[in-house]
Design a protein around this motif. Structure first.
Motif, PDB file in Angstrom:
ATOM      1  N   ALA A 105       0.816  -1.228   0.000  1.00 20.09           N
ATOM      2  CA  ALA A 105       0.000   0.000   0.000  1.00 20.09           C
ATOM      3  C   ALA A 105       0.841   1.266   0.000  1.00 20.09           C
ATOM      4  N   PHE A 106       2.005   1.199   0.654  1.00 18.63           N
ATOM      5  CA  PHE A 106       2.770   2.435   0.838  1.00 18.63           C
ATOM      6  C   PHE A 106       3.989   2.550  -0.074  1.00 18.63           C
ATOM      7  N   ASP A 107       4.095   1.659  -1.051  1.00 22.18           N
ATOM      8  CA  ASP A 107       5.215   1.706  -1.990  1.00 22.18           C
ATOM      9  C   ASP A 107       5.173   3.035  -2.739  1.00 22.18           C
ATOM     10  N   PRO A 108       6.223   3.862  -2.575  1.00 25.10           N
ATOM     11  CA  PRO A 108       6.188   5.183  -3.213  1.00 25.10           C
ATOM     12  C   PRO A 108       6.156   5.101  -4.742  1.00 25.10           C
ATOM     13  N   ALA A 109       6.624   3.969  -5.305  1.00 19.72           N
ATOM     14  CA  ALA A 109       6.598   3.812  -6.765  1.00 19.72           C
ATOM     15  C   ALA A 109       5.279   3.181  -7.222  1.00 19.72           C
ATOM     16  N   GLY A 110       4.423   2.856  -6.271  1.00 18.70           N
ATOM     17  CA  GLY A 110       3.185   2.138  -6.617  1.00 18.70           C
ATOM     18  C   GLY A 110       2.126   3.057  -7.200  1.00 18.70           C
ATOM     19  N   ASN A 111       1.101   2.468  -7.720  1.00 15.48           N
ATOM     20  CA  ASN A 111      -0.059   3.197  -8.233  1.00 15.48           C
ATOM     21  C   ASN A 111      -1.273   2.298  -8.021  1.00 15.48           C
ATOM     22  N   ALA A 112      -2.428   2.786  -8.443  1.00 15.79           N
ATOM     23  CA  ALA A 112      -3.647   2.020  -8.198  1.00 15.79           C
ATOM     24  C   ALA A 112      -3.539   0.602  -8.765  1.00 15.79           C
ATOM     25  N   SER A 113      -2.903   0.473  -9.947  1.00 12.38           N
ATOM     26  CA  SER A 113      -2.802  -0.851 -10.574  1.00 12.38           C
ATOM     27  C   SER A 113      -1.961  -1.817  -9.749  1.00 12.38           C
ATOM     28  N   SER A 114      -0.889  -1.301  -9.182  1.00 15.93           N
ATOM     29  CA  SER A 114       0.011  -2.210  -8.468  1.00 15.93           C
ATOM     30  C   SER A 114      -0.447  -2.464  -7.030  1.00 15.93           C
ATOM     31  N   ARG A 115      -1.319  -1.615  -6.526  1.00 16.67           N
ATOM     32  CA  ARG A 115      -1.700  -1.659  -5.116  1.00 16.67           C
ATOM     33  C   ARG A 115      -2.972  -2.472  -4.842  1.00 16.67           C
ATOM     34  N   ASN A 116      -3.919  -2.408  -5.783  1.00 13.60           N
ATOM     35  CA  ASN A 116      -5.242  -2.943  -5.467  1.00 13.60           C
ATOM     36  C   ASN A 116      -5.280  -4.467  -5.411  1.00 13.60           C
ATOM     37  N   LEU A 117      -6.019  -4.976  -4.439  1.00 11.86           N
ATOM     38  CA  LEU A 117      -6.147  -6.420  -4.229  1.00 11.86           C
ATOM     39  C   LEU A 117      -7.535  -6.924  -4.616  1.00 11.86           C
ATOM     40  N   VAL A 118      -8.427  -5.975  -4.883  1.00 10.67           N
ATOM     41  CA  VAL A 118      -9.820  -6.353  -5.154  1.00 10.67           C
ATOM     42  C   VAL A 118     -10.161  -6.024  -6.597  1.00 10.67           C
ATOM     43  N   GLN A 119     -10.630  -7.032  -7.323  1.00 11.17           N
ATOM     44  CA  GLN A 119     -11.116  -6.813  -8.687  1.00 11.17           C
ATOM     45  C   GLN A 119     -12.589  -7.194  -8.737  1.00 11.17           C
ATOM     46  N   ILE A 120     -13.393  -6.244  -9.175  1.00 11.84           N
ATOM     47  CA  ILE A 120     -14.803  -6.560  -9.411  1.00 11.84           C
ATOM     48  C   ILE A 120     -14.996  -6.467 -10.919  1.00 11.84           C
ATOM     49  N   TRP A 121     -15.577  -7.510 -11.509  1.00 15.12           N
ATOM     50  CA  TRP A 121     -15.645  -7.522 -12.971  1.00 15.12           C
ATOM     51  C   TRP A 121     -16.908  -8.211 -13.463  1.00 15.12           C
TER      52      TRP A 121
END
Ligand SMILES: *[C@@H]1O[C@H](CO)[C@@H](O)[C@H](O)[C@H]1NC(C)=O
Ligand SMILES: *[C@@H]1O[C@H](CO)[C@@H](O)[C@H](O)[C@H]1NC(C)=O
Ligand SMILES: *[C@@H]1O[C@H](CO)[C@@H](O)[C@H](O)[C@H]1NC(C)=O
Ligand SMILES: *[C@@H]1O[C@H](CO)[C@@H](O)[C@H](O)[C@H]1NC(C)=O
Ligand SMILES: *[C@@H]1O[C@H](CO)[C@@H](O)[C@H](O)[C@H]1NC(C)=O
Ligand SMILES: *[C@@H]1O[C@H](CO)[C@@H](O)[C@H](O)[C@H]1NC(C)=O
Length: 238
Positions: A105-121
Motif C-alpha cells: 500500500a505504501f510503496d512510493p513507486a506504486g499506483n492504483a494498478s500495483s496496489r489494489n487487491l480487489v477486482q470486481i468484474w
C-alpha cells in the motif's frame, strides 16, 4: 491486471494526491491471522469475503441489496476477484473499501494498478436492442430508466429521480472483461443522476469505458482509466 496488456490509452489523474484514505486506511489494511478484518473500521461496516468466516456476504451486490434505505453504509471488500455487476439505486451514502496489503500500500513507486487487491468484474457487451447502459458493470442511478443512455446528442429522456448523493469507492479495480478487442460497447461505469467519487481505483474495458450521465457529478483521484475506443463519454460533470 490482465486487461492492461491490450489497452493503450491511459488516463492518470492527480498523482500527487494519494489514493489512500487517512480515514479508512486502518480498516482497509489486511490484519494478521486471528485478528478481525473489521478492526479499525467504522461501526457497522459490512464485510464481504469469499473466504473469511466473519463475512455475511461473499458478493458485493448482495451486501448492497441488504442495506437499509437510510443511513451511511460502509462495505469492506476482502482481497479477491468478484464476478458481478454492482447496481446502486439507494440515495443515502455508500462507501466501498478495497482491502490493502501493508506490504504494497505504501510503496512510493506504486499506483492504483500495483496496489489494489480487489477486482470486481463482469463481461456484458452491447448486442442488438440493448442500451449501452445494460453492459455497465458499475451502475449508480436511481432507476433503470435513469440509467439508460440512449443515442445521439440528447440521449435517453430526462428522468425525475436523483439517486445516490455520495457514492465512494477506494482502492478497487472495476473491469469489463467482455473482450480484449472491439466487440462493441462494454462499459465499466454508468453514473447517472448521482454523485460519485473514486480514490485509487482503476477502470478497464475496451470500448466506452467511462460514462458520466445526466445530472451526475463524478470525481476521480489517483486512479487509472484504461480504454481503447471512446473511453470517456457522457452528459455529466467529471
Ligand atoms: C504502475 O506501477 C507499476 C509498478 O511500478 C508499473 O509497472 C506500471 O507501469 C504503473 N502503471 C501506471 C499506469 O502508471
Ligand atoms: C438496478 O436495480 C434496480 C432496482 O432493483 C432495477 O430496477 C434496475 O433494472 C437495475 N439496473 C440494471 C441496469 O440492471
Ligand atoms: C421507463 O421508460 C419507459 C419508456 O419511456 C416508460 O414506458 C416506463 O413507464 C418508464 N418506467 C418508469 C418506472 O418510469
Ligand atoms: C437535473 O438538472 C436539471 C438542470 O440543473 C434540473 O432542472 C433537474 O431538476 C435535475 N433533475 C434531477 C432529477 O435532479
Ligand atoms: C452533487 O454534486 C454537485 C457538484 O459537487 C453538487 O452541486 C450537488 O449539490 C450534489 N448533489 C447532492 C444531492 O448532494
Ligand atoms: C484478455 O487477455 C488476458 C491476458 O492475455 C487474458 O487472460 C484474458 O483471458 C483475455 N480476455 C478475454 C475475454 O479474451
Amino acid at each position: 491486471m490482465p486487461t492492461a496488456l491490450l489497452l493503450v490509452a491511459v488516463f492518470l489523474l492527480a498523482c500527487r494526491i494519494s489514493g489512500l484514505s487517512p480515514i479508512f486506511q486502518a480498516c482497509q489494511l489486511q490484519k494478521p491471522a486471528g485478528v478481525s478484518p473489521l478492526v479499525g473500521c467504522p461501526a457497522g461496516t459490512i464485510l464481504v469475503s469469499q473466504t473469511h468466516s466473519e463475512a455475511v456476504f461473499s458478493s458485493v451486490q448482495k451486501a448492497v441489496l441488504s442495506l437499509p434505505k437510510t443511513g451511511k453504509a460502509v462495505i469492506l471488500v476482502e482481497e479477491g476477484e468478484y464476478h458481478e455487476t454492482i447496481n446502486i439505486t439507494r440515495t443515502d451514502p455508500v462507501i466501498l473499501l478495497g482491502q490493502l496489503s501493508p506490504h504494497t500500500a505504501f510503496d512510493p513507486a506504486g499506483n492504483a494498478s500495483s496496489r489494489n487487491l480487489v477486482q470486481i468484474w463482469d463481461n456484458k457487451f452491447v448486442q442488438t436492442g440493448m442500451d449501452d447502459a445494460q453492459s455497465a458493470m458499475l451502475i449508480v442511478a436511481p432507476s433503470f430508466n435513469a440509467s439508460l443512455i440512449g443515442a445521439g446528442p440528447t440521449g435517453a429522456p430526462l428522468q425525475p429521480l436523483f439517486g445516490n448523493v455520495d457514492f465512494r469507492a477506494y482502492n478497487i479495480d472495476f473491469q469489463n472483461r467482455a473482450a480484449n478487442f472491439s466487440i462493441s460497447q462494454a462499459l465499466v461505469t454508468d453514473i447517472s443522476y448521482a454523485n460519485a467519487s473514486f480514490y485509487g481505483c482503476t477502470f478497464a474495458s475496451y470500448q466506452d469505458t467511462w460514462y458520466t450521465g445526466r445530472n451526475a457529478s463524478t470525481y476521480v483521484v489517483d486512479s487509472v482509466i484504461f480504454g481503447q475506443t471512446d473511453y470517456l463519454f457522457g452528459f455529466g460533470t467529471a
